[in-house]
Design a protein around this motif. Sequence first.
Motif, PDB file in Angstrom:
ATOM      1  N   HIS A 151     -14.396  13.375  24.564  1.00  0.00           N
ATOM      2  CA  HIS A 151     -13.625  14.027  23.565  1.00  0.00           C
ATOM      3  C   HIS A 151     -12.160  13.347  24.003  1.00  0.00           C
ATOM      4  CE1 HIS A 151      -9.992  17.360  23.143  1.00  0.00           C
ATOM      5  NE2 HIS A 151     -10.456  17.065  21.981  1.00  0.00           N
ATOM      6  N   LEU A 152     -11.252  12.577  22.963  1.00  0.00           N
ATOM      7  CA  LEU A 152      -9.982  11.956  23.705  1.00  0.00           C
ATOM      8  C   LEU A 152      -9.015  12.517  24.203  1.00  0.00           C
ATOM      9  CD1 LEU A 152      -9.705   9.640  20.241  1.00  0.00           C
ATOM     10  CD2 LEU A 152     -10.694   8.913  22.252  1.00  0.00           C
ATOM     11  N   ALA A 153      -8.709  13.417  23.844  1.00  0.00           N
ATOM     12  CA  ALA A 153      -7.855  14.064  24.080  1.00  0.00           C
ATOM     13  C   ALA A 153      -7.496  14.983  25.824  1.00  0.00           C
ATOM     14  CB  ALA A 153      -7.236  15.483  23.340  1.00  0.00           C
ATOM     15  N   SER A 154      -9.023  15.192  25.932  1.00  0.00           N
ATOM     16  CA  SER A 154      -9.483  15.600  27.745  1.00  0.00           C
ATOM     17  C   SER A 154      -9.832  14.844  28.061  1.00  0.00           C
ATOM     18  CB  SER A 154     -10.234  17.473  27.421  1.00  0.00           C
ATOM     19  OG  SER A 154     -11.530  16.762  26.618  1.00  0.00           O
ATOM     20  N   GLN A 155     -10.022  13.976  27.395  1.00  0.00           N
ATOM     21  CA  GLN A 155     -10.592  13.012  28.142  1.00  0.00           C
ATOM     22  C   GLN A 155     -12.376  13.362  28.704  1.00  0.00           C
ATOM     23  OE1 GLN A 155      -8.183  11.427  31.230  1.00  0.00           O
ATOM     24  NE2 GLN A 155      -7.637   9.914  29.904  1.00  0.00           N
ATOM     25  N   SER A 156     -12.950  13.724  27.988  1.00  0.00           N
ATOM     26  CA  SER A 156     -14.420  14.348  28.367  1.00  0.00           C
ATOM     27  C   SER A 156     -15.759  14.337  27.841  1.00  0.00           C
ATOM     28  CB  SER A 156     -14.527  16.184  27.778  1.00  0.00           C
ATOM     29  OG  SER A 156     -12.764  16.635  28.781  1.00  0.00           O
ATOM     30  N   VAL A 157     -15.973  13.599  28.152  1.00  0.00           N
ATOM     31  CA  VAL A 157     -17.863  13.064  27.942  1.00  0.00           C
ATOM     32  C   VAL A 157     -18.864  14.111  28.217  1.00  0.00           C
ATOM     33  CG1 VAL A 157     -19.869  11.441  28.352  1.00  0.00           C
ATOM     34  CG2 VAL A 157     -17.202  11.168  29.003  1.00  0.00           C
ATOM     35  N   HIS A 158     -19.627  14.393  26.866  1.00  0.00           N
ATOM     36  CA  HIS A 158     -21.019  15.512  26.181  1.00  0.00           C
ATOM     37  C   HIS A 158     -22.028  14.878  25.953  1.00  0.00           C
ATOM     38  CE1 HIS A 158     -21.908  19.844  25.231  1.00  0.00           C
ATOM     39  NE2 HIS A 158     -23.124  18.635  24.114  1.00  0.00           N
ATOM     40  N   MET A 164     -27.182  11.596  33.490  1.00  0.00           N
ATOM     41  CA  MET A 164     -27.101  12.626  34.099  1.00  0.00           C
ATOM     42  C   MET A 164     -26.604  13.179  35.480  1.00  0.00           C
ATOM     43  SD  MET A 164     -31.623  13.671  33.745  1.00  0.00           S
ATOM     44  CE  MET A 164     -31.444  15.729  34.222  1.00  0.00           C
ATOM     45  N   SER A 165     -26.412  14.031  36.140  1.00  0.00           N
ATOM     46  CA  SER A 165     -25.877  14.499  37.841  1.00  0.00           C
ATOM     47  C   SER A 165     -26.741  14.965  38.325  1.00  0.00           C
ATOM     48  CB  SER A 165     -24.135  14.937  37.517  1.00  0.00           C
ATOM     49  OG  SER A 165     -24.587  15.983  37.165  1.00  0.00           O
ATOM     50  N   PRO A 166     -26.529  14.968  39.611  1.00  0.00           N
ATOM     51  CA  PRO A 166     -27.589  15.953  40.143  1.00  0.00           C
ATOM     52  C   PRO A 166     -27.728  17.076  40.492  1.00  0.00           C
ATOM     53  CG  PRO A 166     -26.543  14.432  41.855  1.00  0.00           C
ATOM     54  CD  PRO A 166     -26.012  13.796  40.575  1.00  0.00           C
ATOM     55  N   PRO A 167     -28.866  18.173  39.382  1.00  0.00           N
ATOM     56  CA  PRO A 167     -27.783  19.270  39.164  1.00  0.00           C
ATOM     57  C   PRO A 167     -28.117  20.505  40.706  1.00  0.00           C
ATOM     58  CG  PRO A 167     -30.455  19.428  39.321  1.00  0.00           C
ATOM     59  CD  PRO A 167     -29.347  17.698  39.789  1.00  0.00           C
ATOM     60  N   ASN A 214     -13.889  14.133  32.728  1.00  0.00           N
ATOM     61  CA  ASN A 214     -15.012  15.491  32.986  1.00  0.00           C
ATOM     62  C   ASN A 214     -16.046  14.878  32.269  1.00  0.00           C
ATOM     63  OD1 ASN A 214     -12.668  17.478  33.230  1.00  0.00           O
ATOM     64  ND2 ASN A 214     -11.923  16.993  31.451  1.00  0.00           N
ATOM     65  N   PHE A 215     -17.261  14.808  33.157  1.00  0.00           N
ATOM     66  CA  PHE A 215     -18.800  14.557  32.689  1.00  0.00           C
ATOM     67  C   PHE A 215     -18.746  16.173  32.283  1.00  0.00           C
ATOM     68  CE2 PHE A 215     -22.868  12.929  33.921  1.00  0.00           C
ATOM     69  CZ  PHE A 215     -23.188  12.260  33.325  1.00  0.00           C
ATOM     70  N   CYS A 216     -19.819  15.665  31.845  1.00  0.00           N
ATOM     71  CA  CYS A 216     -20.440  17.120  30.796  1.00  0.00           C
ATOM     72  C   CYS A 216     -22.064  16.888  30.217  1.00  0.00           C
ATOM     73  CB  CYS A 216     -19.733  18.297  29.473  1.00  0.00           C
ATOM     74  SG  CYS A 216     -17.747  18.321  29.751  1.00  0.00           S
ATOM     75  N   ALA A 217     -22.888  17.655  31.659  1.00  0.00           N
ATOM     76  CA  ALA A 217     -24.184  17.212  31.529  1.00  0.00           C
ATOM     77  C   ALA A 217     -25.069  18.379  30.617  1.00  0.00           C
ATOM     78  CB  ALA A 217     -24.610  15.986  32.643  1.00  0.00           C
ATOM     79  N   ALA A 218     -26.260  18.370  30.280  1.00  0.00           N
ATOM     80  CA  ALA A 218     -27.165  19.164  29.721  1.00  0.00           C
ATOM     81  C   ALA A 218     -27.842  20.262  30.794  1.00  0.00           C
ATOM     82  CB  ALA A 218     -27.798  19.150  28.529  1.00  0.00           C
ATOM     83  N   HIS A 219     -28.127  19.451  31.777  1.00  0.00           N
ATOM     84  CA  HIS A 219     -28.845  19.946  32.741  1.00  0.00           C
ATOM     85  C   HIS A 219     -28.612  20.405  34.359  1.00  0.00           C
ATOM     86  CE1 HIS A 219     -31.874  20.666  29.736  1.00  0.00           C
ATOM     87  NE2 HIS A 219     -31.926  19.632  29.791  1.00  0.00           N
ATOM     88  N   SER A 220     -27.254  19.959  34.405  1.00  0.00           N
ATOM     89  CA  SER A 220     -27.179  19.308  35.745  1.00  0.00           C
ATOM     90  C   SER A 220     -25.197  19.604  35.228  1.00  0.00           C
ATOM     91  CB  SER A 220     -27.224  17.973  36.528  1.00  0.00           C
ATOM     92  OG  SER A 220     -26.964  16.802  34.908  1.00  0.00           O
ATOM     93  N   GLY A 221     -24.787  20.124  34.662  1.00  0.00           N
ATOM     94  CA  GLY A 221     -23.128  20.665  35.421  1.00  0.00           C
ATOM     95  C   GLY A 221     -22.181  20.383  34.715  1.00  0.00           C
ATOM     96  N   LEU A 222     -21.394  19.892  35.429  1.00  0.00           N
ATOM     97  CA  LEU A 222     -19.456  19.661  35.446  1.00  0.00           C
ATOM     98  C   LEU A 222     -19.420  18.918  36.137  1.00  0.00           C
ATOM     99  CD1 LEU A 222     -17.487  19.848  33.444  1.00  0.00           C
ATOM    100  CD2 LEU A 222     -16.730  21.630  34.696  1.00  0.00           C
ATOM    101  N   VAL A 223     -19.185  17.466  36.482  1.00  0.00           N
ATOM    102  CA  VAL A 223     -18.681  16.558  37.617  1.00  0.00           C
ATOM    103  C   VAL A 223     -17.256  16.443  37.216  1.00  0.00           C
ATOM    104  CG1 VAL A 223     -18.781  14.327  38.918  1.00  0.00           C
ATOM    105  CG2 VAL A 223     -20.948  15.682  37.780  1.00  0.00           C
ATOM    106  N   LYS A 224     -16.291  16.221  37.949  1.00  0.00           N
ATOM    107  CA  LYS A 224     -14.783  15.887  37.403  1.00  0.00           C
ATOM    108  C   LYS A 224     -14.478  14.264  37.951  1.00  0.00           C
ATOM    109  CE  LYS A 224     -12.890  19.736  36.348  1.00  0.00           C
ATOM    110  NZ  LYS A 224     -12.215  19.980  35.557  1.00  0.00           N
TER     111      LYS A 224
END
Length: 248
Positions: A151-158, A164-167, A214-224
């Motif tokens: 998402h360009l405006a919020s600089q968020s990746v879904h 992934m990131s550590p859960p 913002n890195f939004c990952a399914a099985h490991s949450g949100l990383v900024k």
Amino acid sequence: MADKIYDLGAGFWNVQGSFHLGGVINVGTQCSLVQLESGRFIFLDSYTLTDEIRKQVMALTNDGKDVEAVLNVHPFHTVHCAQMAKDFPEAIFYGSERHPEKVPEVEWADERVESDAVTQRYPELEFSISKGIYYISPNEKVHAGSLLVRHLASQSVHVDDTFMSPPTKILKAVLPEVMLHPTTKQALKDEPDAGKIYCDWATELAHQWRDTRNFCAAHSGLVKFEVGGFEKALVAAIDKARPKLEKA
């Protein structure tokens, strides 16, 4: 672990929900809500909204009437699609080739979620489908491939599964911020240079999406991340895995 909704600004909300593997271990899942320039909304992924999160989403979306579409971006994430279709009956449901096969009760759009037609319909978003690995693996247990969305405006990746990131907090202390899905090697296509194609694609994506916050990952949450942090973390993960993947 209770479901949470994060307002990441500029018309992007990420919902981190629950998914119990084998009915026991909660490995988490997600969906994201995006407000378009038109004022209407779309979801990235399906998830059954409950309690306060459901109330908040319904308040934002005119009791769901302003949700125009649900983009199901991972071929193997199908559990919540039927309920989502009941909750948002006026929305168009986009999915992969696998979605109608697994959830035939939903009225799916003829256009696939990964099609150019869908990409062009939503200029607020950038899309990238994983290369070098199967988008829909013939092995039902291999889920590394997906359609990634920025998402360009919020600089968020879904992203679901592919990166992934550590859960947990304990693992976050000892593992890198961004990791490849553990089935990535198994997901490589039976083609020459598949490992190199995958690594080159992921590296280029890291550079293209370097300003991700913002890195939004399914099985490991949100990383900024600070600007450049996502790029550095993903490139490091690819560089570490490249020797094994290119030899596969």
